[in-house]
Design a protein around this motif. Structure first.
Motif, mmCIF file in Angstrom:
data_model
loop_
_atom_site.group_PDB
_atom_site.id
_atom_site.type_symbol
_atom_site.label_atom_id
_atom_site.label_comp_id
_atom_site.label_asym_id
_atom_site.label_seq_id
_atom_site.Cartn_x
_atom_site.Cartn_y
_atom_site.Cartn_z
ATOM 1 N N UNK A 158 -2.732 5.203 -4.178
ATOM 2 C CA UNK A 158 -2.701 6.557 -4.734
ATOM 3 C C UNK A 158 -1.355 7.212 -4.457
ATOM 4 N N UNK A 159 -0.823 7.866 -5.470
ATOM 5 C CA UNK A 159 0.464 8.550 -5.342
ATOM 6 C C UNK A 159 0.328 9.761 -4.422
ATOM 7 N N UNK A 172 9.365 20.384 2.406
ATOM 8 C CA UNK A 172 8.778 19.559 1.346
ATOM 9 C C UNK A 172 8.603 18.127 1.842
ATOM 10 N N UNK A 173 7.510 17.496 1.420
ATOM 11 C CA UNK A 173 7.213 16.138 1.904
ATOM 12 C C UNK A 173 7.971 15.057 1.152
ATOM 13 N N UNK A 174 8.553 15.388 -0.004
ATOM 14 C CA UNK A 174 9.319 14.421 -0.795
ATOM 15 C C UNK A 174 10.745 14.934 -0.999
ATOM 16 N N UNK A 175 11.555 14.129 -1.675
ATOM 17 C CA UNK A 175 12.947 14.512 -1.941
ATOM 18 C C UNK A 175 12.980 15.606 -3.000
ATOM 19 N N UNK A 176 13.794 16.630 -2.789
ATOM 20 C CA UNK A 176 13.940 17.700 -3.765
ATOM 21 C C UNK A 176 14.609 17.149 -5.016
ATOM 22 N N UNK A 177 14.126 17.549 -6.203
ATOM 23 C CA UNK A 177 14.698 17.019 -7.446
ATOM 24 C C UNK A 177 15.955 17.807 -7.814
ATOM 25 N N UNK A 218 2.196 20.102 -6.258
ATOM 26 C CA UNK A 218 2.742 20.085 -7.608
ATOM 27 C C UNK A 218 1.591 20.164 -8.607
ATOM 28 N N UNK A 219 1.734 21.033 -9.589
ATOM 29 C CA UNK A 219 0.676 21.223 -10.589
ATOM 30 C C UNK A 219 1.028 20.506 -11.881
ATOM 31 N N UNK A 272 0.811 -1.225 0.000
ATOM 32 C CA UNK A 272 0.000 0.000 0.000
ATOM 33 C C UNK A 272 0.846 1.279 0.000
ATOM 34 N N UNK A 273 2.167 1.134 0.072
ATOM 35 C CA UNK A 273 3.059 2.301 0.097
ATOM 36 C C UNK A 273 3.294 2.780 -1.335
ATOM 37 N N UNK A 274 2.795 3.955 -1.642
ATOM 38 C CA UNK A 274 2.861 4.458 -3.025
ATOM 39 C C UNK A 274 4.289 4.788 -3.465
ATOM 40 N N UNK A 275 5.158 5.152 -2.513
ATOM 41 C CA UNK A 275 6.492 5.632 -2.893
ATOM 42 C C UNK A 275 7.309 4.586 -3.636
ATOM 43 N N UNK A 276 7.145 3.308 -3.297
ATOM 44 C CA UNK A 276 7.913 2.252 -3.974
ATOM 45 C C UNK A 276 7.492 2.136 -5.440
ATOM 46 N N UNK A 277 6.184 2.217 -5.701
ATOM 47 C CA UNK A 277 5.686 2.180 -7.084
ATOM 48 C C UNK A 277 6.193 3.393 -7.861
ATOM 49 N N UNK A 278 6.145 4.566 -7.217
ATOM 50 C CA UNK A 278 6.555 5.799 -7.890
ATOM 51 C C UNK A 278 8.039 5.754 -8.246
ATOM 52 N N UNK A 279 8.862 5.272 -7.312
ATOM 53 C CA UNK A 279 10.303 5.179 -7.590
ATOM 54 C C UNK A 279 10.599 4.184 -8.703
ATOM 55 N N UNK A 280 9.871 3.071 -8.715
ATOM 56 C CA UNK A 280 10.050 2.096 -9.801
ATOM 57 C C UNK A 280 9.626 2.711 -11.129
#
Length: 629
Positions: free
Chosen positions: A491-492, A584-589, A510-511, A457-465
């Motif tokens: 959900x992401x 920020x809730x995620x890693x900065x790009x 993010x828009x 159920x952790x979306x971050x692993x799917x997003x990183x893949x």
């Protein structure tokens, strides 16, 4: 004790020492007074009595149990049974003996004492029966405790609250909830216990429901609800409730202060932290009491103000506990100051303070964020060889992160494969993040599949893949990952950046396009910044756009990252001498990182960004992370 000895001497001189009632009072006082050596003195007097009665045994058994010698309580109880023929007077001593069995995890002895309770029909005595229930709960025998509870002829409020607390300690939230509903009456203890239990189990709304229905609240009620918000990552609500508590004239206790400091640390906004620090000073609360210093160090560190954390650390130099040292090392770690973290650790060693498991988690994290691989390997060995600390999951996770950040993916994978325990999802995600950064699809796929297996159920692993496939141009695989997420209902988590202006938190998501959700002034400011930065050599990093769109659309998408919008809003609403602080809730790009560096130079504005992993202090075109994150 000198006065007690004078009285004892007088009893000997007048032969009153042979008067049972009088000597029992002397023993009773010594057993419960908590004066230095008073319990030993009581035992010494007791050993000279030829025929002690039930009361003398009782006060000594209770004194031993209350003063940290439960084994002696049980020994005295056995001695009492052998000295006295009748069992009529044992009811006074039973609660203390049962508590001693619980403290010692002495289940067989506890069962034997319970057998005596049944044999002497003392289960109808509420003091005894409640003590049996509490003993079984202390021993972790939940079902046994419930059987005794059900057999009790009469249950008072203490009986219900004991059973309720036992269920909550054991994590049996559903059984606790059911019991709470069945209670014929509830008091503040019942409600406080349920608020705390619901909060710890993640049922924050249920905790809130109990909190609101509790008419007479004490400081524990407020603290329990604040802690529930904090543990469920709802820091704004925790802070709002704390302000409400103050407005009603309820004086917060130390746990409330520590919880609110944790909420502010989660938010990352220094203005709130400074306000609470001023409140602590104004109310003359000691920094050394109840881990306030540790919480302040942690708060200042997580707000990016490491100098303030150092100041607190220095103020408690003579009263530091291991928590203060750990908070300072961890604070330096998230700010990327690995060498300074090592210096603090060496100070700790010089003062002959023994580090614990958490100390090394902080130290290894510090090495990981600073790229100090050799130091990390060395102190990982020191932890085991010098301090005999057996590595736990967190330590292995730190080692994986250390190697992954440094680009040694094979070594990171080897750590996971050779761990004596199964790797958790955090270790696999750490390896996955490093694989995305280095565009290693093979190891990234291995890490992603394991992480998804452990936490589907952790979306971050799917997003990183998905990101690693997108970087490799494997858009069909990107679509498959997205379809899998949709099929599983995952959900992401959208990128979100927050900034505090004039005491109000402003959040930016993010828009996907230049829509009207955001003020046109912010969009215009971003476009203006981009134009100025391009004159300074800024080239948008289009590889950070992980969507299958036309090249000319990628640049526009980059401008709508949440941290860029928060930065533009900050520049529009703050003066140059005020640092812009973004969380920020995620890693900065990589593109936003380069963008921030150039903005700090061109606009001559200090920018602090706390992302999911660490702090970035941007000043005059450079970042504190030295481009290593």
């Amino acid at each position: 004790m000198k006065q007690v000895q004078q009285i004892h001497a007088y009893l000997i001189k007048t032969n009153l020492v042979n008067h049972t009632f009088t000597v029992s009072k002397l023993i009773a006082f010594c057993a419960v007074s908590r004066l230095p050596h008073s319990l030993a003195y009581a035992s010494s007097v007791f050993n000279r009595i030829h025929s002690p009665n039930y009361f003398i045994f009782y006060v000594l058994i209770k004194g031993c149990c209350d003063n940290g010698d439960p084994l002696e309580s049980i020994t005295l109880y056995v001695h009492m049974l052998s000295c006295l023929n009748e069992l009529n007077g044992i009811s006074f001593s039973l609660p203390s003996v049962l508590r001693a069995c619980g403290k010692l995890s002495a289940i067989r002895e506890g069962q034997q004492v319970f057998a005596q309770v049944l044999k002497t029909h003392l289960l109808c005595d509420p003091f005894v029966s409640n003590s049996v229930v509490r003993m079984y709960l202390e021993l972790g025998e939940i079902e046994s405790a419930r059987r005794v509870f059900d057999k009790m002829p009469e249950r008072d409020l203490i009986s219900w609250n004991s059973m309720l607390s036992g269920y909550l300690r054991a994590g049996q939230i559903e059984l606790a909830s059911r019991l709470f509903e069945e209670m014929p009456e509830r008091d503040l203890v019942s409600c406080n216990a349920m608020i705390d239990g619901y909060g710890k189990s993640g049922s924050c709304e249920l905790a809130k429901e109990v909190f609101r229905m509790t008419s007479e609240k004490d400081v524990v009620t407020w603290t329990s609800m604040i802690s529930a918000y904090v543990s469920n990552h709802r820091p704004i609500e925790a802070l709002d409730l704390f302000r409400e508590m103050l407005s009603l004239g309820v004086k917060p206790d130390v746990p409330a202060i520590v919880s609110v400091l944790a909420a502010i640390a989660d938010l990352g906004f220094i203005e709130e932290g400074k306000w609470l620090h001023a409140y602590i000073c104004a109310n003359k609360m000691k920094l050394s009491s109840g881990f306030i210093a540790s919480a302040l160090i942690d708060m200042y560190s997580k707000c990016g103000y490491i100098e303030n954390a150092y100041d607190i650390f220095g103020r408690v130099s003579h009263e530091r506990n291991i928590g203060d040292w750990n908070s300072m090392i961890s604070g330096l770690a998230i700010n990327g100051l690995g060498q300074q973290a090592l210096e603090i650790f060496l100070d700790l060693e010089r003062m002959d303070i023994k580090p614990d498991e958490i100390t090394f988690v902080g130290l290894l994290n510090a090495f990981g964020h600073a790229g100090l691989v050799d130091e990390g390997q060395f102190y990982y060995k020191i932890m085991q060889e010098k301090y005999n600390i057996v590595p736990k999951l967190q330590h292995y996770g730190c080692l994986v992160d250390l190697y992954g950040r440094a680009g040694y993916l094979a070594d990171a994978l080897a750590v996971i494969q050779h761990m004596p325990v199964e790797a958790d999802v955090l270790a696999w995600k750490s390896l996955l993040s490093a694989s995305v950064k280095l565009s290693n699809v093979v190891i990234g796929e291995i890490a992603a599949l394991q992480a998804i297996k452990l936490d589907p159920k952790d979306s971050s692993s799917y997003v990183l893949l998905s990101n690693i496939y997108a970087k490799a141009g494997r858009w069909d695989d990107v679509s498959k990952v997205r379809l899998l997420m949709k099929h599983r209902g995952v959900r992401k988590i959208p990128g979100c950046s927050s900034i505090l202006i004039d005491g109000k938190v402003h959040q930016f998501l993010v828009a996907k396009d230049m829509d009207l959700r955001y003020n046109s002034e912010i969009i215009a400011k971003i476009e203006q910044l981009v134009s100025r930065l391009k004159l300074e050599g800024y080239e948008p990093d289009l590889s950070q756009v992980l969507q299958d769109v036309e090249e000319n659309s990628k640049e526009s998408l980059l401008y709508l990252h949440s941290e860029k919008m928060a930065l533009a809003f900050g520049l529009l609403n703050t003066s140059k001498d005020t640092p812009i602080h973004i969380v920020k809730n995620l890693r900065i790009c990589c593109d936003c990182h380069s963008f921030m560096k150039l903005v700090s130079k061109v606009c001559r504005h200090r920018i602090i960004v706390r992302d999911q992993n660490r702090f970035h202090h941007f000043d005059n075109g450079s970042c504190s992370c030295k481009d290593y994150w």
